[in-house]
Design a protein around this motif. Structure first.
Motif, mmCIF file in Angstrom:
data_model
loop_
_atom_site.group_PDB
_atom_site.id
_atom_site.type_symbol
_atom_site.label_atom_id
_atom_site.label_comp_id
_atom_site.label_asym_id
_atom_site.label_seq_id
_atom_site.Cartn_x
_atom_site.Cartn_y
_atom_site.Cartn_z
ATOM 1 N N PRO A 1 9.429 10.351 2.690
ATOM 2 C CA PRO A 1 9.912 9.566 3.829
ATOM 3 C C PRO A 1 9.171 8.352 4.119
ATOM 4 N N GLU A 2 7.827 8.308 3.738
ATOM 5 C CA GLU A 2 6.862 7.027 3.939
ATOM 6 C C GLU A 2 7.365 6.024 3.082
ATOM 7 N N ALA A 3 7.714 6.671 1.583
ATOM 8 C CA ALA A 3 8.254 5.580 0.805
ATOM 9 C C ALA A 3 9.406 4.871 1.227
ATOM 10 N N VAL A 4 10.485 5.466 1.634
ATOM 11 C CA VAL A 4 11.809 5.344 2.300
ATOM 12 C C VAL A 4 11.358 4.150 3.253
ATOM 13 N N ALA A 5 10.703 4.679 4.124
ATOM 14 C CA ALA A 5 10.135 3.577 5.230
ATOM 15 C C ALA A 5 9.576 2.163 4.979
ATOM 16 N N ARG A 6 8.520 2.280 3.809
ATOM 17 C CA ARG A 6 8.207 1.003 3.539
ATOM 18 C C ARG A 6 8.994 0.327 2.656
ATOM 19 N N PHE A 7 9.920 0.826 2.057
ATOM 20 C CA PHE A 7 10.981 0.149 1.251
ATOM 21 C C PHE A 7 11.998 -0.546 2.017
ATOM 22 N N GLN A 8 12.360 0.217 3.076
ATOM 23 C CA GLN A 8 12.997 -0.430 4.150
ATOM 24 C C GLN A 8 12.601 -1.755 4.913
ATOM 25 N N ALA A 9 11.303 -1.361 5.184
ATOM 26 C CA ALA A 9 10.484 -2.727 5.664
ATOM 27 C C ALA A 9 10.482 -3.894 4.940
ATOM 28 N N ALA A 10 10.184 -3.639 3.615
ATOM 29 C CA ALA A 10 10.006 -4.770 2.497
ATOM 30 C C ALA A 10 11.417 -5.315 2.352
ATOM 31 N N ASN A 11 12.486 -4.650 2.433
ATOM 32 C CA ASN A 11 13.907 -5.165 2.330
ATOM 33 C C ASN A 11 14.065 -6.209 3.619
ATOM 34 N N ARG A 12 13.604 -5.708 4.690
ATOM 35 C CA ARG A 12 13.742 -6.484 5.895
ATOM 36 C C ARG A 12 12.951 -7.946 5.816
ATOM 37 N N LEU A 13 11.862 -7.631 5.248
ATOM 38 C CA LEU A 13 10.939 -8.983 4.857
ATOM 39 C C LEU A 13 11.688 -9.770 4.030
ATOM 40 N N MET A 14 12.524 -9.376 3.021
ATOM 41 C CA MET A 14 13.148 -10.063 2.069
ATOM 42 C C MET A 14 14.351 -10.884 2.655
ATOM 43 N N ALA A 15 14.987 -9.991 3.515
ATOM 44 C CA ALA A 15 16.125 -10.441 4.108
ATOM 45 C C ALA A 15 15.823 -11.749 5.103
ATOM 46 N N ASP A 16 14.711 -11.488 5.490
ATOM 47 C CA ASP A 16 14.320 -12.759 6.358
ATOM 48 C C ASP A 16 13.374 -13.746 5.847
ATOM 49 N N GLU A 17 13.720 -13.645 4.394
ATOM 50 C CA GLU A 17 13.183 -14.777 3.471
ATOM 51 C C GLU A 17 11.492 -14.955 3.692
ATOM 52 N N GLN A 18 10.942 -13.711 4.148
ATOM 53 C CA GLN A 18 9.312 -13.818 4.078
ATOM 54 C C GLN A 18 9.186 -13.215 2.573
ATOM 55 N N TYR A 19 9.272 -14.048 1.429
ATOM 56 C CA TYR A 19 9.326 -13.586 0.187
ATOM 57 C C TYR A 19 7.835 -13.223 -0.327
ATOM 58 N N ARG A 20 6.734 -13.927 0.175
ATOM 59 C CA ARG A 20 5.586 -13.562 -0.156
ATOM 60 C C ARG A 20 4.959 -12.150 0.221
ATOM 61 N N ASP A 21 5.555 -12.004 1.818
ATOM 62 C CA ASP A 21 5.075 -10.587 2.237
ATOM 63 C C ASP A 21 5.851 -9.507 1.561
ATOM 64 N N ALA A 22 7.045 -9.784 1.364
ATOM 65 C CA ALA A 22 7.927 -8.762 0.666
ATOM 66 C C ALA A 22 7.393 -8.429 -0.676
ATOM 67 N N ARG A 23 7.186 -9.401 -1.476
ATOM 68 C CA ARG A 23 6.433 -9.123 -2.755
ATOM 69 C C ARG A 23 5.281 -8.260 -2.721
ATOM 70 N N LYS A 24 4.381 -8.552 -1.696
ATOM 71 C CA LYS A 24 3.393 -7.579 -1.607
ATOM 72 C C LYS A 24 3.483 -6.156 -1.246
ATOM 73 N N ALA A 25 4.725 -6.233 -0.257
ATOM 74 C CA ALA A 25 4.955 -4.858 0.106
ATOM 75 C C ALA A 25 5.627 -3.951 -1.003
ATOM 76 N N PHE A 26 6.473 -4.628 -1.711
ATOM 77 C CA PHE A 26 7.345 -3.987 -3.042
ATOM 78 C C PHE A 26 5.861 -3.558 -4.103
ATOM 79 N N GLU A 27 5.007 -4.463 -4.124
ATOM 80 C CA GLU A 27 4.029 -4.364 -5.006
ATOM 81 C C GLU A 27 3.246 -2.958 -4.606
ATOM 82 N N GLY A 28 2.856 -2.959 -3.300
ATOM 83 C CA GLY A 28 2.152 -1.821 -2.768
ATOM 84 C C GLY A 28 2.908 -0.553 -2.939
ATOM 85 N N ILE A 29 4.108 -0.612 -2.985
ATOM 86 C CA ILE A 29 4.726 0.550 -3.474
ATOM 87 C C ILE A 29 4.803 1.305 -4.550
#
Length: 285
Positions: free
Chosen positions: A91-119
């Protein structure tokens, strides 16, 4: 004919779980949904061998079967190996993935990339984050990194059918049409009833490689596997058949009528004539 390629994944909670799914060697992780479930998880040691000849793709067409009486047998598609999972995604991985997706949808690409790399660091058995990193690299026009990310997704999980589509679309956009074709064929070798692979391969053949006769079977396959639910594809099929002149279906070839039925049908007029002759004889008598 204006066509739009099918995206390699859809948004939503289901596809989030699918994109997260796991790693060869450890079994497939997570994902349930539209495609039939596999009877048991299958471990794949390496990527399917890519046929060198694109025409080999016709080996993976679905075929409509008929019974002895000439009636259609309901087609049962092969199960999607990616969604036939046996263990849930944490569940934690799903939650983190969804949060990273939201960052990407909001065009916060740098933060999204860091979030996906963390996963990817914390959950190395999950391939979906690598697909998203490939997308982000393309957005940033880091094409070499994008290609490596898609290939990494397939290295983590050779059954990630979405990664095949992502890689093939990347190759097509890069102008490497033969590589894109071979990647689609590799996806069909893994899962022969993969509708989006058939459709995107058909588009590639028709619009980019000027091979409409090679495209037609895969338009038909997509239409067959999706039970004709896309009227636009039905229109494309009409148009491409007009260009190729090929009217015989690659998917549905009904058997000839049973011989006994033919003989019975031809005998009916003769029987009627004999009956009429008998009536005439009785009247004369």
């Amino acid at each position: 004919m204006a066509m739009v390629s099918v995206k390699p994944w859809r948004t939503g909670a289901f596809m989030t779980a699918v994109l997260l799914s796991g790693c060869a060697g450890l079994g497939t992780v997570g994902g349930t949904g539209g495609a039939p479930d596999a009877p048991a998880p299958k471990v794949v040691e390496s990527k399917p061998v890519k046929p060198k000849n694109g025409e080999a793709s016709q080996r993976y067409l679905p075929r409509q079967a008929y019974d002895a009486q000439g009636k259609k047998v309901a087609y049962v598609p092969a199960p999607n190996p990616y969604t036939g999972a046996s263990a849930p995604v944490p569940p934690e991985a799903v939650a983190r993935f969804q949060a990273a997706n939201r960052l990407m949808a909001d065009e916060q690409y740098r933060d999204a990339r860091k979030a996906f790399e963390g996963i990817t660091r914390d959950y190395p058995d999950l391939s979906g984050p690598w697909v998203k990193l490939g997308e982000l690299a393309e957005i940033g026009e880091r094409m070499e990194r994008a290609e490596k990310s898609y290939e990494k997704a397939l290295a983590v999980n050779p059954e990630n059918v979405n990664a095949y589509l992502a890689l093939a679309l990347f190759q097509r956009r890069s102008g490497d049409f033969e590589a894109a074709r071979d990647t689609y064929v590799a996806a069909l070798e893994l899962w022969k009833d993969f509708p989006e692979a058939h459709l995107n391969l058909a588009i590639l053949y028709d619009l980019y490689m000027n091979q409409p006769a090679s495209a037609q079977p895969h338009f038909e396959a997509y239409d067959f596997l999706t039970e004709g639910d896309n009227p636009q594809v039905a229109d494309w099929l009409i148009e491409i058949r007009r260009r190729t002149g090929i009217e015989t279906s690659f998917i549905d070839n009904p058997p000839p009528a049973p011989k006994a039925t033919e003989e019975s049908a031809s005998a009916e007029p003769m029987a009627a004539e004999k009956s009429l002759e008998a009536e005439n004889t009785e009247e004369k008598g």
